[in-house]
Scaffold this active site. Structure first.
Site, short mmCIF file in Angstrom:
data_model
loop_
_atom_site.label_atom_id
_atom_site.label_comp_id
_atom_site.label_asym_id
_atom_site.label_seq_id
_atom_site.Cartn_x
_atom_site.Cartn_y
_atom_site.Cartn_z
N PRO A 17 1.04 99.64 9.39
CA PRO A 17 0.24 99.58 8.17
C PRO A 17 -0.33 98.20 7.85
O PRO A 17 0.36 97.19 8.03
CB PRO A 17 1.23 100.01 7.08
CG PRO A 17 2.59 99.87 7.69
CD PRO A 17 2.42 100.08 9.15
N ASN A 18 -1.56 98.22 7.43
CA ASN A 18 -2.30 97.04 6.97
C ASN A 18 -2.77 96.12 8.10
O ASN A 18 -3.50 95.16 7.86
CB ASN A 18 -1.50 96.23 5.93
CG ASN A 18 -1.16 97.07 4.73
OD1 ASN A 18 -2.06 97.64 4.12
ND2 ASN A 18 0.12 97.23 4.41
N ARG A 25 -6.94 89.66 6.10
CA ARG A 25 -5.75 89.78 5.27
C ARG A 25 -4.92 88.49 5.37
O ARG A 25 -4.50 88.12 6.47
CB ARG A 25 -4.92 90.97 5.78
CG ARG A 25 -3.56 91.09 5.14
CD ARG A 25 -2.69 92.10 5.91
NE ARG A 25 -1.39 92.23 5.31
CZ ARG A 25 -0.33 92.72 5.94
NH1 ARG A 25 -0.43 93.14 7.19
NH2 ARG A 25 0.83 92.81 5.33
N TYR A 30 -1.37 85.36 8.76
CA TYR A 30 -1.70 86.17 9.94
C TYR A 30 -2.86 85.64 10.77
O TYR A 30 -3.18 86.21 11.81
CB TYR A 30 -2.01 87.61 9.49
CG TYR A 30 -0.87 88.24 8.71
CD1 TYR A 30 0.39 88.40 9.29
CD2 TYR A 30 -1.04 88.64 7.39
CE1 TYR A 30 1.44 88.95 8.57
CE2 TYR A 30 0.00 89.20 6.66
CZ TYR A 30 1.24 89.35 7.25
OH TYR A 30 2.28 89.89 6.55
N ASN A 80 3.97 96.45 16.56
CA ASN A 80 4.11 95.70 15.30
C ASN A 80 4.27 96.75 14.21
O ASN A 80 3.30 97.40 13.82
CB ASN A 80 2.91 94.80 15.01
CG ASN A 80 3.15 93.94 13.77
OD1 ASN A 80 3.99 94.25 12.94
ND2 ASN A 80 2.39 92.85 13.65
N ALA A 83 5.31 96.54 7.64
CA ALA A 83 6.40 96.62 6.66
C ALA A 83 7.43 97.70 7.00
O ALA A 83 8.57 97.65 6.53
CB ALA A 83 5.82 96.88 5.27
N HIS A 86 11.03 96.94 7.91
CA HIS A 86 12.06 96.59 6.94
C HIS A 86 12.80 97.80 6.35
O HIS A 86 13.87 97.65 5.77
CB HIS A 86 11.44 95.75 5.82
CG HIS A 86 10.58 94.63 6.35
ND1 HIS A 86 11.05 93.73 7.28
CD2 HIS A 86 9.27 94.30 6.13
CE1 HIS A 86 10.07 92.88 7.59
NE2 HIS A 86 8.98 93.21 6.91
N ASP A 93 14.40 105.66 14.45
CA ASP A 93 14.95 106.77 15.23
C ASP A 93 14.03 107.14 16.39
O ASP A 93 14.50 107.51 17.47
CB ASP A 93 15.21 107.98 14.34
CG ASP A 93 16.43 107.78 13.44
OD1 ASP A 93 17.17 106.80 13.65
OD2 ASP A 93 16.64 108.60 12.52
N GLU A 104 9.27 94.66 19.78
CA GLU A 104 8.77 94.50 18.41
C GLU A 104 8.11 93.14 18.25
O GLU A 104 8.64 92.13 18.70
CB GLU A 104 9.97 94.64 17.44
CG GLU A 104 9.60 94.46 15.99
CD GLU A 104 10.73 94.90 15.05
OE1 GLU A 104 11.58 95.74 15.46
OE2 GLU A 104 10.78 94.39 13.92
N HIS A 106 6.15 90.52 15.39
CA HIS A 106 5.65 90.13 14.07
C HIS A 106 4.83 88.87 14.25
O HIS A 106 5.29 87.91 14.88
CB HIS A 106 6.79 89.90 13.08
CG HIS A 106 7.55 91.16 12.80
ND1 HIS A 106 7.07 92.14 11.96
CD2 HIS A 106 8.71 91.63 13.32
CE1 HIS A 106 7.93 93.15 11.94
NE2 HIS A 106 8.94 92.87 12.77
N ARG A 113 9.88 83.76 5.29
CA ARG A 113 9.19 84.41 4.17
C ARG A 113 10.20 85.07 3.22
O ARG A 113 11.37 84.72 3.24
CB ARG A 113 8.18 85.43 4.74
CG ARG A 113 7.16 84.75 5.67
CD ARG A 113 6.14 85.73 6.19
NE ARG A 113 5.34 86.31 5.12
CZ ARG A 113 4.54 87.37 5.28
NH1 ARG A 113 4.45 87.96 6.48
NH2 ARG A 113 3.84 87.83 4.28
C1 DQA Z 1 4.25 91.64 9.85
C2 DQA Z 1 5.37 91.17 8.91
C3 DQA Z 1 5.71 92.26 7.89
O1 DQA Z 1 6.72 91.77 7.00
C4 DQA Z 1 4.49 92.63 7.07
O2 DQA Z 1 4.80 93.68 6.19
C5 DQA Z 1 3.32 92.95 7.93
C6 DQA Z 1 3.04 92.10 9.08
C7 DQA Z 1 3.82 90.52 10.82
O3 DQA Z 1 3.16 90.84 11.79
O4 DQA Z 1 4.12 89.35 10.59
O5 DQA Z 1 2.54 93.88 7.64
O6 DQA Z 1 4.75 92.71 10.64
#
Ligand code: DQA
Length: 161
Positions: A17-18, A25, A30, A80, A83, A86, A93, A104, A106, A113
């Site tokens: 997401p996002n 953003r 980022y 990636n 959120a 978390h 799963d 993974e 980030h 943070r």
């Molecule tokens: C993220 C870190 C996450 O905490 C955040 O919600 C993101 C981006 C990162 O790539 O640093 O959407 O996954």
């Protein structure tokens, strides 16, 4: 998703997401590289390393779960989770349910943070974890996926032989 020609030489690059908003953003966290550019770089590194990279992004956890299921039998997944890292137990799963190594990523250093970002429910079932390296982390993760996949196939071969 259409069938891939050689699943064992295919990697899924999955952004949560996002991350479709990368480039605009919160550039302080980022950077300014867009998702399209990240995907281009990872696909291009994949070509160099002899694998096909299939790119996907979704803002919903269920779609991400489906994508991970569809990558069963592939070389692995660069993920990636955004959120969902978390608190996304369904995503966790799904990672746990597939044999393919999931690394993974980030982009930001989540440990520098807010405290809620210090917990990852997905990391304990991932084959590796990269954080705080900016978008270069995706390239590191692709290399790590391929290393883990080679190790896994070697171990399977040794067991069979
Ligand atoms: C993220 C870190 C996450 O905490 C955040 O919600 C993101 C981006 C990162 O790539 O640093 O959407 O996954």
């Amino acid at each position: 998703m259409s069938a891939v020609s050689d699943p064992s030489r295919t990697v899924l690059l999955l952004n949560g997401p996002n991350l479709n908003l990368l480039g605009t953003r919160d550039p302080g966290q980022y950077g300014t590289t867009t998702l399209a550019e990240v995907e281009r770089r990872v696909v291009s590194l994949g070509e160099e390393l002899g694998v096909r990279v299939v790119c996907a992004q979704s803002n919903s956890e269920g779609v991400m779960v489906d994508r991970i299921h569809a990558a069963r039998g592939w070389a692995g997944v660069v993920l990636n989770p955004g959120a969902y890292a978390h608190y996304g137990i369904a995503l966790r799963d799904a990672i746990d349910a597939v044999e393919a190594p999931v690394v993974e990523v980030h982009i930001s250093n989540v440990y520098a943070r807010e405290e809620f970002r210090h917990t990852s429910v997905t990391a304990p079932v991932a084959a590796g974890y990269v954080a705080g390296c900016g978008v270069f982390g995706y390239e590191l993760a692709l290399r790590a996926v391929l290393r883990r996949d080679a190790e896994r196939r070697e171990a399977d071969g040794a067991q069979a032989g």
